[in-house]
Design a protein around this motif. Sequence first.
Motif, PDB file in Angstrom:
ATOM      1  N   ASP A 154       1.499   0.347   2.062  1.00 19.40           N
ATOM      2  CA  ASP A 154       0.663   0.184   3.250  1.00 19.40           C
ATOM      3  C   ASP A 154      -0.703   0.854   3.096  1.00 19.40           C
ATOM      4  OD1 ASP A 154       2.700  -1.159   4.581  1.00 19.40           O
ATOM      5  OD2 ASP A 154       3.574   0.693   5.328  1.00 19.40           O
ATOM      6  N   ASN A 237       1.769  -3.087   5.615  1.00 15.98           N
ATOM      7  CA  ASN A 237       1.293  -3.140   7.000  1.00 15.98           C
ATOM      8  C   ASN A 237       0.235  -2.069   7.192  1.00 15.98           C
ATOM      9  OD1 ASN A 237       0.934  -3.429   9.728  1.00 15.98           O
ATOM     10  ND2 ASN A 237       2.910  -2.553  10.307  1.00 15.98           N
ATOM     11  N   HIS A 401       9.241 -11.879   5.740  1.00 15.46           N
ATOM     12  CA  HIS A 401       8.490 -10.765   5.167  1.00 15.46           C
ATOM     13  C   HIS A 401       8.718 -10.713   3.660  1.00 15.46           C
ATOM     14  CE1 HIS A 401       7.752  -9.314   9.220  1.00 15.46           C
ATOM     15  NE2 HIS A 401       9.050  -9.407   9.464  1.00 15.46           N
TER      16      HIS A 401
END
Length: 682
Positions: A154, A237, A401
């Motif tokens: 991330d 993310n 995902h």
Amino acid sequence: MKPTPLIQTAWRALLLALLCAGSRSAVAQPQILWEAYNDHRPTALTSPNATGYDMLKAGNGGTLRNFATGEDLTASFTMVVESGATDDFGEDAAPNAGSPAYKLFNGKVDLSNSGIPGVRASSSTRLVLSFSGLDPSKLYKFRGTSIRGGGYNDRWSVFTLLETDTYVAAHEDGSPNKNIITKATFPAADLQPNQVALNTGDNKVGSLVGWDNIQPTPDGTFSIAQEQWMGATPFGNTAAAAVKYGYAFGAIYLAEVESTGLLKITENPASQKRPAGATATFAVVATSPQAISYQWQRVPSWAVDYLDIPGATSASYTTPPLTLFDDGSSYRCVVKSGPNTTTTSEALLGVDGVPPRVIAAQGSIEFNSVYIGFSEPMNLEQLANPDNYKIDGGLVVTEAHVVDPSTVHLVTSPQTPSSAYTVTINGQQDVAGNPLAAATTVGFTAFDTRAETVGLDLWFGFAGGTVASLRNDARYPAGFDIDYTLGTLDSTILLPSGPNNAYAGRFRAWVTPAETGDYEFFLNADEVAELRVSVNDETFDNIDSPDITPDAVDTNTNNTFDETGSRATSAPITLVAGQRYPLQVIWVEVNGADYCKVAWRRVGDPTPASELPTIPSQFLSYYGPKPARINSITLGEEKVLIEWIGSALETSDDLQSWSEVKGAASPLAVVPKGHSFYRARK
């Protein structure tokens, strides 16, 4: 057998044709005048001809050194903190051998040093690498990288080239899943032409930020801004609340190159991977006030010298239909205008002649997910499109995902335990563009209660630091990234201690004692963890209640089970033989070593806590897949008898392509024919 004269003549003719397919071209390349390397915070310089200035705080930097001679240059760099404050983090990591960063920096810069600069969006940190003392009549080539190596997918950073409008993007992606992106390679990212975003939180694949043909200002300067990237990415993310920072450069390279006058290349041909039978198109963009001529060149993977491609004299070149012999070939273009000549960077061509296959599908301990594995890296945008998947039995796919380039995690409506489902997949291609066969199907069976099983959920990119912060996170409990089944309560079976950081994990299992008695539970985890055992309810419905006090809490890092009286060891809990009790452990990992283990001991057992094993698997159970194995193969006079357990039996004659034996039941009698292989599927 010796080759006949006819065969020898044919091979000579083929070799002559290959050699004469293009003419050799001696190209006057713009000369590299000097090269310089800088290593952020080296323990000791890998090479005395590199420099070792920090690149963290305002004023860091200094005079660069000619790597070939060891002499100081007029060129230098200075770090400028335009806003916010930088962070000084722990060790960075070495790139994988053979990666772009490894090839550039190995033997010159040690990328696994004890420090890496951090930049935070929450603090509006903007760290600028500013070069000066450059020659305005020359061009410059820059490369830089940042490798935290902590599995922080991330944590991305964005790098912006400033003070110049003349440059050529020359970033190098060492990954199969786009861990470095531009507006051209990932349009969903709102990046400008002078920007590139890099997954600095891991990047062991050694991707490089780079620009060629940089024209400095008349004062001999250009600069690169470094900030945390919070925009769209192919994976990870970046907008998660726990994503607190990205990382700045840990190593840089600068080279001075002779100018090509008014002839400028503004866009190099891009490396690409294509399916066999397709064509590939390479293009260059160049500017000059005079007429420009082009000559494309090619070198096969097995050759050294570039050869001119006959007739390839335009700004773009399209190959003939590709074969596997073209795999690994490189292309470039010689560009001329007036007295000036320059050459583009090399573009590597990969050719893939094997269509992708679906390897397997598996359900989830939470009954709301299915994981599908492919035989090779796939197109990430297609992989993450939930519309490309349909499941029978009334299941609805709500999200998709990417777990890794060859695995997708589908979130579904609730599954019925032990029910068989079929997933139909469309609209998928591998990274080369080979399509997955339309309407490919793969089956899976929803989990059910299994002996010798422990459930494990993982939340990545979590940096809350406490168990309470996980429970308060919007992703808990249903938004886990991935789940697994293990045989015992030991995280290191799946996650080796050390390389994984900023995540949270949760074990769940029923523990069933063989003897009635009072039992102590021992918790051993790095950072922080809590353990709960429910003696009032066989379900896990209330085990997360904030009104329940954990039976054990571990906040030390001694990596051993503590004796009675420690907070990491529970008070004695009375358990009845044959009755199952829900057990839950949550641990949070921030940095460094990472592990979580659970043991138990019946009161009166003299075994020291430090010598206890984790709870043996025969006392544990949870939701899991149906076991799958070949139990026996018996050879008869005319047939072979196969005894097996699992949801399906599959066969193959090459260990590559597998097909289900329709209607197979155990034992299965088959007539031997050639080479046949069998496997059971969960």
